[in-house]
Design an enzyme around this catalytic site. Structure first.
Site, PDB file in Angstrom:
ATOM      1  N   HIS A  83      -1.675   3.155  -6.389  1.00  0.00           N
ATOM      2  CA  HIS A  83      -2.488   1.966  -6.138  1.00  0.00           C
ATOM      3  C   HIS A  83      -2.646   1.125  -7.399  1.00  0.00           C
ATOM      4  CE1 HIS A  83      -4.425   0.315  -2.649  1.00  0.00           C
ATOM      5  NE2 HIS A  83      -5.469  -0.065  -3.355  1.00  0.00           N
ATOM      6  N   ARG A 106       0.855  -1.174   0.000  1.00  0.00           N
ATOM      7  CA  ARG A 106       0.000   0.000   0.000  1.00  0.00           C
ATOM      8  C   ARG A 106       0.899   1.235   0.000  1.00  0.00           C
ATOM      9  NH1 ARG A 106      -2.313  -3.558   3.770  1.00  0.00           N
ATOM     10  NH2 ARG A 106      -4.425  -4.251   3.205  1.00  0.00           N
ATOM     11  N   TYR A 156      -9.323  -9.607  -7.947  1.00  0.00           N
ATOM     12  CA  TYR A 156      -8.271  -9.772  -8.943  1.00  0.00           C
ATOM     13  C   TYR A 156      -8.502 -11.012  -9.797  1.00  0.00           C
ATOM     14  CZ  TYR A 156      -6.173  -6.152  -6.154  1.00  0.00           C
ATOM     15  OH  TYR A 156      -5.967  -4.978  -5.487  1.00  0.00           O
ATOM     16  N   LYS A 159      -2.080  -1.783   7.463  1.00  0.00           N
ATOM     17  CA  LYS A 159      -3.506  -1.567   7.639  1.00  0.00           C
ATOM     18  C   LYS A 159      -4.033  -2.484   8.730  1.00  0.00           C
ATOM     19  CE  LYS A 159      -7.761  -0.956   5.004  1.00  0.00           C
ATOM     20  NZ  LYS A 159      -8.378  -0.985   3.664  1.00  0.00           N
ATOM     21  N   ARG A 164      -0.066  -1.477  -7.315  1.00  0.00           N
ATOM     22  CA  ARG A 164      -0.437  -2.570  -6.402  1.00  0.00           C
ATOM     23  C   ARG A 164      -1.432  -3.510  -7.079  1.00  0.00           C
ATOM     24  NH1 ARG A 164      -1.326  -4.120  -0.884  1.00  0.00           N
ATOM     25  NH2 ARG A 164      -3.508  -4.387  -0.313  1.00  0.00           N
ATOM     26  N   HIS A 215      -4.383  -8.478   2.915  1.00  0.00           N
ATOM     27  CA  HIS A 215      -5.843  -8.373   2.992  1.00  0.00           C
ATOM     28  C   HIS A 215      -6.367  -9.179   4.174  1.00  0.00           C
ATOM     29  CE1 HIS A 215      -6.407  -7.326  -1.558  1.00  0.00           C
ATOM     30  NE2 HIS A 215      -6.186  -6.257  -0.806  1.00  0.00           N
TER      31      HIS A 215
END
Length: 333
Positions: free
Chosen positions: A283, A152, A318, A177, A286, A309
């Site tokens: 992003h 990120r 994805y 995160k 990423r 995640h």
């Protein structure tokens, strides 16, 4: 301004005649709950707007779901903001009631706006190479790390020298995160480039170190626990800003990490030169990392771990992105 206990929390009682004091107390709570500076200021903005929307001196603790819903409805309908913006305001109010006032809003999830499902922009390997070819130092190495690791943006910003392991080929990501730590790949092809970059950064650091000017910001309470660590090379940012800037919390000049706006401008210029019409952002790199891993046959759990995640459903987008990749149209058969 007074404090009381409510539902096991230290609840803040708002004096309607002193909104600035109330907001300043909320800012203090943001530091206690270890919100990032950007998140804390964003939440404060929406808390202030919520208080100002409900006039006549009403206190937040005297308002509940109905008032929150009224504010969010006005926000969405009259100001026509995107669902993502509405959800930031929603998160700010949940933080206000749950973390500061100690009040649990019933059926709070029903107030969250449903975001449209959109596929992310993804670059091909060739497009990434063309963009990187038009990036100058230090943005070339910054963008290469973003694409090669899938980090990120803020995780890349906060990388410290002590977080890179050249021998094992990993980055150690601290407080990503969800305030979670994890490991990320250090691509083999980047090792020498990153080593050369750090050599140049260290030369600048050593020049300032003689004057004791590089007192870098330390995470959490480490500045008090290890007062000398701010002068330690291992704690310096891997990708520092060109010059020190005033720390918004301490009011003194300190070295800072690079800024998003500067990288975004560099990416925009590179995309134009590379004749790429897709939207290119940090992003996007990423997204491209994740999609190309899936395209190479890596299982979704591996991709999930590398991206950090929490929910595998976030990673599954994805799979939708790559569904049409490599498929031959009947017209081509």
């Amino acid at each position: 301004m007074a404090f009381c206990r409510r539902n096991g929390h230290r609840a803040l009682q708002h004096n309607a005649r002193s909104v600035p004091e109330f907001l300043e107390a909320c800012r203090g709570y943001a530091r206690v709950w270890r919100l990032s500076l950007r998140t804390g200021e964003s939440y404060l903005k929406y808390i202030q707007r919520f208080i100002q929307f409900h006039v006549h001196g009403r206190r937040p603790e005297d308002m509940k779901e109905a008032e929150v819903e009224e504010f969010l409805t006005h926000f969405a309908s009259n100001e026509r903001v995107a669902a993502a913006t509405q959800n930031v305001a929603f998160a700010a109010l949940i933080y206000l009631y749950r973390k500061i006032l100690g009040i649990e809003l019933e059926n709070a999830s029903a107030l969250r706006a449903k975001r449209p499902q959109r596929l992310p922009d993804v670059l091909s390997r060739g497009e990434v190479r063309r963009i990187l070819a038009h990036l100058e130092s230090p943005y070339h190495i910054i963008a290469s790390v973003l694409y090669g690791t899938g980090l990120r943006f803020f995780e890349n910003q906060r990388l410290r020298v002590k977080g890179v392991d050249f021998d094992d080929g990993i980055f150690l990501i601290r407080a990503g995160k969800g305030n979670k730590d994890r490991r990320a790949l250090l691509p083999q092809t980047l090792k020498q480039h990153l080593f050369d970059h750090l050599t140049l950064v260290r030369e600048t650091w050593e020049a300032f170190q003689e004057e004791k000017l590089l007192l870098v910001s330390m995470p959490d309470a480490l500045a008090r626990k290890y007062p000398g660590a701010a002068f330690d090379w291992n704690w310096q940012y891997i990708f520092p800003a060109p010059k020190p800037s005033v720390d918004p919390q301490e009011g003194i000049k300190k070295p800072h990490h690079f800024l998003e706006d500067a990288l975004q401008r560099a990416l925009n210029r590179a995309a134009i030169k590379a004749t790429i019409t897709k939207r290119v952002s940090p992003h996007t790199l990423r997204h491209s990392f994740a999609t190309q891993l899936s395209d190479n046959g890596y299982d979704i759990r591996t991709v999930q771990d590398l991206l950090g995640h929490k929910d595998i459903r976030t990673t599954q987008i994805y799979l939708h992105t790559m569904n049409c990749l490599g498929v031959r149209s009947p017209l081509d058969i």
